[in-house]
Design a protein around this motif. Structure first.
Motif, mmCIF file in Angstrom:
data_model
loop_
_atom_site.group_PDB
_atom_site.id
_atom_site.type_symbol
_atom_site.label_atom_id
_atom_site.label_comp_id
_atom_site.label_asym_id
_atom_site.label_seq_id
_atom_site.Cartn_x
_atom_site.Cartn_y
_atom_site.Cartn_z
ATOM 1 N N VAL A 160 44.856 36.725 42.280
ATOM 2 C CA VAL A 160 43.478 37.194 42.096
ATOM 3 C C VAL A 160 43.475 38.689 41.805
ATOM 4 O O VAL A 160 42.782 39.164 40.892
ATOM 5 C CB VAL A 160 42.627 36.895 43.345
ATOM 6 N N MET A 161 44.256 39.464 42.566
ATOM 7 C CA MET A 161 44.319 40.908 42.346
ATOM 8 C C MET A 161 44.871 41.226 40.956
ATOM 9 O O MET A 161 44.398 42.158 40.292
ATOM 10 C CB MET A 161 45.189 41.559 43.422
ATOM 11 N N SER A 219 41.535 42.758 34.091
ATOM 12 C CA SER A 219 40.176 42.744 33.527
ATOM 13 C C SER A 219 39.650 44.143 33.253
ATOM 14 O O SER A 219 38.828 44.336 32.353
ATOM 15 C CB SER A 219 39.213 42.023 34.487
ATOM 16 N N VAL A 220 40.121 45.131 34.026
ATOM 17 C CA VAL A 220 39.607 46.498 33.862
ATOM 18 C C VAL A 220 40.724 47.481 33.499
ATOM 19 O O VAL A 220 40.547 48.701 33.626
ATOM 20 C CB VAL A 220 38.885 46.953 35.150
ATOM 21 N N ILE A 221 41.849 46.934 33.042
ATOM 22 C CA ILE A 221 43.019 47.753 32.643
ATOM 23 C C ILE A 221 43.399 48.694 33.780
ATOM 24 O O ILE A 221 43.327 49.934 33.673
ATOM 25 C CB ILE A 221 42.748 48.553 31.357
ATOM 26 N N ALA A 222 43.744 48.100 34.896
ATOM 27 C CA ALA A 222 44.123 48.860 36.081
ATOM 28 C C ALA A 222 45.393 48.275 36.673
ATOM 29 O O ALA A 222 45.914 47.253 36.211
ATOM 30 C CB ALA A 222 42.988 48.840 37.103
ATOM 31 N N GLN A 260 45.259 44.411 53.023
ATOM 32 C CA GLN A 260 44.664 45.551 52.326
ATOM 33 C C GLN A 260 45.333 45.753 50.975
ATOM 34 O O GLN A 260 46.570 45.667 50.866
ATOM 35 C CB GLN A 260 44.781 46.817 53.159
ATOM 36 N N PHE A 261 44.510 46.034 49.947
ATOM 37 C CA PHE A 261 45.015 46.242 48.593
ATOM 38 C C PHE A 261 44.361 47.474 47.994
ATOM 39 O O PHE A 261 43.236 47.846 48.347
ATOM 40 C CB PHE A 261 44.705 45.028 47.715
ATOM 41 N N HIS A 262 45.099 48.124 47.064
ATOM 42 C CA HIS A 262 44.596 49.287 46.333
ATOM 43 C C HIS A 262 44.527 48.944 44.846
ATOM 44 O O HIS A 262 45.452 48.347 44.295
ATOM 45 C CB HIS A 262 45.519 50.479 46.522
ATOM 46 N N LEU A 263 43.437 49.333 44.221
ATOM 47 C CA LEU A 263 43.287 49.158 42.768
ATOM 48 C C LEU A 263 43.213 50.550 42.150
ATOM 49 O O LEU A 263 42.385 51.381 42.558
ATOM 50 C CB LEU A 263 42.008 48.358 42.478
#
Length: 329
Positions: free
Chosen positions: A303-304, A310-313, A322-325
């Protein structure tokens, strides 16, 4: 169309309108709101029925004692107290609060009375797992051996009320004249006709409501809080705290999500609720970017990855949940 301000403000405005306490500007606003969507008239009619019932009960029931009324109004955070009536006058007319608060008090009394009836004198009881069809044609599927459903006496004649403990899916028969009410402890789910699922575990102090079609209103009487849910919306509550709401959820059990050009902010809020994770975005400009994706029972790392692409990240896991984008692929 539901306006941008809070549900509480909307319901207060509609109650004032129905009780003829709205000023000219407020009445004009409600008249315009009624023309925006057919569901708005149904919502107003449903509230009118509740208030009409409260008004009839108000004049048919005598107050018990001064202390009882004072306790009731303290629960509603009303400063005024009950004043003993003069001879020959109705005790309910002597309370120095607005008609709106009196109606709210009577509704609270009705909810408590209805809950007592459910617990002590239900007309029918169902234990899961089982499928049941009620007298009004509504279909209910109780899931799990611990699930229980009590049907109120007089169901489909003078009420459509049930009490649930556990997990159940509802396919409610439409009846604009008589809302279907699912009581979950101090919380009610009001329905006119729709498909939705409820998971209520009082021993864990957890509640989850998911709507597949139609519209439902969830009311927490203890917190005096409410929310209107439409298709794809998921409401969660734990330990009697604030409602947490996510959208674009097709099936919460199978984790089916359908993001159709929603903002990354909304998509991450839904992912966080459904997977019980925290997602931190370093560059807040990403939050307004559009996301389009359909996910079916994907692990959180997949999912991440989809959200990031989707947002070019880029993304990384920084803790157990915990996750960082970050901006930039």
């Amino acid at each position: 169309m539901i306006p941008s301000f809070s549900d509480e403000a909307l319901y207060t405005m509609l109650c004032k309108y129905l009780l003829n306490e709205a000023d000219a500007g407020e009445r004009a606003w409600v008249d315009g709101w009624l023309t925006e969507h057919k569901d708005n008239q149904q919502l107003l009619d449903s509230l009118r029925k509740v208030l009409d019932t409260a008004t009839k009960q108000q004049y048919a029931t005598k107050a018990d004692t001064d202390n009882s009324w004072n306790q009731l109004f303290r629960q509603l955070d009303v400063a005024e107290t009950y004043a003993p009536p003069a001879a020959g006058k109705s005790p309910l007319r002597s309370v120095s609060v607005s008609r709106l608060w009196k109606a709210a008090a009577v509704i609270l009394v009705l909810v408590v009375a209805a809950t007592w009836i459910f617990l002590k004198r239900p007309s029918e009881r169902f234990a899961g797992p089982v499928q049941a069809t009620l007298a009004d044609g509504s279909h209910i599927q109780l899931k799990g051996e611990a699930s229980r459903l009590n049907v109120a006496r007089g169901f489909n004649s003078n009420n459509r009320q049930v009490m649930l403990r556990g997990t159940a899916s509802f396919d409610v028969a439409a009846n604009s004249e008589q809302p279907f009410v699912v009581t979950l402890g101090s919380t009610d789910v009001l329905v006119l006709g729709t498909k939705f699922t409820v998971d209520y575990e009082p021993e864990k102090s957890t509640l989850q409501v998911h709507v597949s079609s139609g519209k439902v209103m969830v009311i927490d009487h203890n917190r005096v809080d409410s929310a209107v849910l439409t298709p794809g919306m998921l409401l969660k509550q734990k330990n009697g705290k604030d409602f947490r709401i996510a959208a674009s959820v097709i099936d919460p059990e199978q984790k089916v999500l359908d993001f159709e050009n929603v903002t990354l902010e909304e998509a991450l809020k839904t992912v966080g609720e459904l997977y019980d994770v925290q997602i931190i975005v370093d560059d807040t400009s990403l939050l307004k970017m559009s996301v389009k994706a359909k996910l079916v029972n994907e692990p959180i790392k997949n999912v991440m990855e989809t959200m990031a692409k989707s947002v070019i990240a880029s993304w990384e896991q920084t803790g157990d949940r915990q996750f960082h984008l970050k901006k930039g692929g």
